[in-house]
Design a protein around this motif. Structure first.
Motif, PDB file in Angstrom:
ATOM      1  N   LEU A 164      16.298  -3.315 -20.374  1.00 31.70           N
ATOM      2  CA  LEU A 164      15.558  -4.579 -20.375  1.00 31.70           C
ATOM      3  C   LEU A 164      16.309  -5.651 -21.157  1.00 31.70           C
ATOM      4  O   LEU A 164      16.083  -6.843 -20.969  1.00 31.70           O
ATOM      5  CB  LEU A 164      14.164  -4.370 -20.976  1.00 31.70           C
ATOM      6  CG  LEU A 164      13.223  -3.456 -20.182  1.00 31.70           C
ATOM      7  CD1 LEU A 164      11.985  -3.128 -20.996  1.00 31.70           C
ATOM      8  CD2 LEU A 164      12.826  -4.119 -18.867  1.00 31.70           C
ATOM      9  N   ALA A 222      12.307  -8.552 -24.537  1.00 28.29           N
ATOM     10  CA  ALA A 222      13.389  -8.834 -23.586  1.00 28.29           C
ATOM     11  C   ALA A 222      13.309 -10.277 -23.101  1.00 28.29           C
ATOM     12  O   ALA A 222      14.339 -10.953 -22.929  1.00 28.29           O
ATOM     13  CB  ALA A 222      13.311  -7.865 -22.409  1.00 28.29           C
ATOM     14  N   ALA A 257       8.384  -3.979 -25.471  1.00 34.12           N
ATOM     15  CA  ALA A 257       9.804  -4.061 -25.122  1.00 34.12           C
ATOM     16  C   ALA A 257      10.045  -5.172 -24.102  1.00 34.12           C
ATOM     17  O   ALA A 257      11.034  -5.908 -24.189  1.00 34.12           O
ATOM     18  CB  ALA A 257      10.285  -2.713 -24.582  1.00 34.12           C
ATOM     19  N   ALA A 281      13.813  -1.484 -25.539  1.00 34.78           N
ATOM     20  CA  ALA A 281      14.266  -2.486 -24.571  1.00 34.78           C
ATOM     21  C   ALA A 281      15.751  -2.317 -24.269  1.00 34.78           C
ATOM     22  O   ALA A 281      16.188  -2.438 -23.118  1.00 34.78           O
ATOM     23  CB  ALA A 281      13.988  -3.891 -25.108  1.00 34.78           C
TER      24      ALA A 281
END
Length: 482
Positions: free
Chosen positions: A87, A36, A32, A82
């Motif tokens: 994120l 990001a 994740a 995410a």
């Protein structure tokens, strides 16, 4: 005698910094974070914030998933996490036909520059998101569940979200308890059938019925799916059920237990990060789930009161942490002051005080000698001095010997320690001190009658056991207790 002990034994957790490193190393969260960092002006998302299909190959490439046939699934899963954890920030398109856009979210900076507790906060959000996925219904075929407008008709599902959540919470709670309890597997794995049975088989059931065994098998299969989802977030280490044991359609389900190789039915253990996560959820739910170190900054009264119900090794670790930041002389004085009292938990406090003083160096001798004439502390003070070979230790009066004996047995009863050791202590007292039971009932201790009752139950000699029960009756008659 004593009040109820904490619901759960204390857990030993690594430092926040170590846990934060584990969190960032969890495969799903690590993926994740990478997505990001990749997100930018050209990233396109759908109405729900998910990556559009055309973006999935690029996302899978960023994650290095190569030719994995499930690469698109794993990339989409990491992207959703995410978004769920902040994120990534997404912005909807202007209309239903226009894809939205995405950009790195505010929490991405926390990953590299935040404090360990902030990083753990992101991981806990990730755990919550994965937990929600784990208790969601398994939808192999969506067509029968679509309504007239093409939407998903959740009411047609045989799914109770609260019951599903409670079941998985209960399983994780049982796994946590097995892990932190002395005599449990500790860092070792737990067989999946044992976890499933702990939730399905009634405690008072002898031989499980065929119906109950089938429920255990069903629970195992559901847990197998759930632990496969929970492992990538770092909560557990999981060895899945051997696929050869899976029941084919229209076949009888596989037996839930094979004594020859139980590992084929799945093995699971909570990681240190998993212990942290489950404990956090328990605390939020109001469960008393202590951790070693909770008492380190508190005073001696809180320490001795908090150690009530702690198993031996955890009590020692907690005491060592408490002593580490204190000077021996004032620490010993504080412990002795906190050990006084005639309330039901005072014998166990004095036992923990004695064990704590055993960890203090010879610098504590002046304050220990100062309580030699104290009727409640003089006995343990003499024990401490004698164990160190200190000179000029006065012999205790007979009344102190008997009082200390009652106090020690009362503490052992409340500590629920090893039964054989307690029986050995009781037998040793009556054999070393002639006429112990004839005198003990007169001891001015609030637990005298209860201790004599226990001696009547536990003494291996029938004659001595009968004498102890008589002495207990005398003690109650003397004090007017019922």
């Amino acid at each position: 005698m004593a009040a109820e002990h904490p619901t759960l034994p204390p857990v030993r957790l690594p430092s926040d910094a170590e846990l934060a490193r584990e969190a960032l190393a969890a495969p799903l969260l690590a993926h994740a974070v990478r997505l990001a960092r990749w997100a930018g002006p050209d990233t396109r998302v759908g109405a729900g914030g998910e990556l559009v299909d055309e973006q999935l190959p690029d996302a899978a490439g960023v994650l290095g998933l190569g030719d994995d046939e499930d690469a698109g699934y794993w990339a989409g899963d990491a992207w959703r996490l995410a978004v769920d954890t902040g994120l990534v920030d997404v912005e909807d398109g202007a209309d239903d036909d226009t894809p939205g856009t995405a950009a790195p979210g505010g929490n991405l900076a926390v990953v590299t520059g935040g404090a360990p507790r902030d990083v753990l906060g992101i991981w806990l959000d990730a755990f919550d998101a994965v937990f929600a996925d784990a208790v969601a219904p398994v939808l192999d075929d969506l067509e029968p569940l679509l309504d007239e407008d093409g939407g998903l008709d959740l009411d047609s599902l045989d799914w109770d979200p609260e019951a599903e959540s409670d079941f998985l919470e209960g399983v994780l709670g049982n796994l946590y308890l097995l892990t932190v309890s002395e005599g449990g597997p500790g860092d070792g794995p737990v067989p999946l059938p044992a976890l499933a049975a702990s939730m399905v088989v009634p405690d008072d059931m002898g031989e499980p019925t065929d119906d109950v065994l089938e429920q255990v098998s069903d629970a195992m299969m559901r847990l197998d799916e759930q632990f496969r989802l929970l492992e990538p977030i770092g909560l557990v280490e999981y060895q899945p059920v051997d696929e050869a044991l899976m029941a084919e359609e229209d076949e009888e389900p596989a037996a839930p237990v094979d004594d020859e190789d139980v590992s084929r039915y799945g093995m699971v253990r909570l990681t240190p990060l998993g212990l942290y996560g489950v404990r956090t959820r328990m605390l939020e739910a109001g469960v008393d789930a202590p951790a070693v170190g909770d008492l380190a900054e508190k005073d001696a009264d809180a320490l001795l009161a908090g150690l009530v119900g702690y198993p031996g090794s955890a009590a020692r670790a907690e005491t060592e942490a408490w002593l580490a930041g204190r000077e021996p002389l004032p620490a010993a004085a504080d412990l002795l002051a906190a050990a006084r009292g005639s309330d039901p938990e005072s014998p166990l406090r004095r036992l923990h005080c004695q064990q704590a003083l055993a960890l203090v160096g010879p610098e504590a001798e002046p304050v220990v000698r100062a309580v030699l004439d104290d009727p409640e502390l003089g006995g343990l003070a003499r024990v401490w001095l004698a164990e160190r070979g200190a000179p000029d230790v006065p012999a205790p009066p007979e009344s102190m010997i008997f009082w200390l004996a009652v106090d020690t047995i009362a503490a052992q009863l409340d500590a629920a320690g090893d039964l054989a050791e307690l029986q050995e202590l009781i037998e040793g007292l009556t054999s070393r001190h002639t006429g112990f039971l004839e005198t003990a009932w007169r001891v001015e201790h609030p637990a005298t009658a209860d201790v004599l009752d226990a001696m009547g139950r536990l003494h291996p000699d029938k004659t001595a056991a009968k004498e102890a029960r008589k002495a207990a009756f005398k003690a109650r008659s003397r004090t007017g207790a019922a």
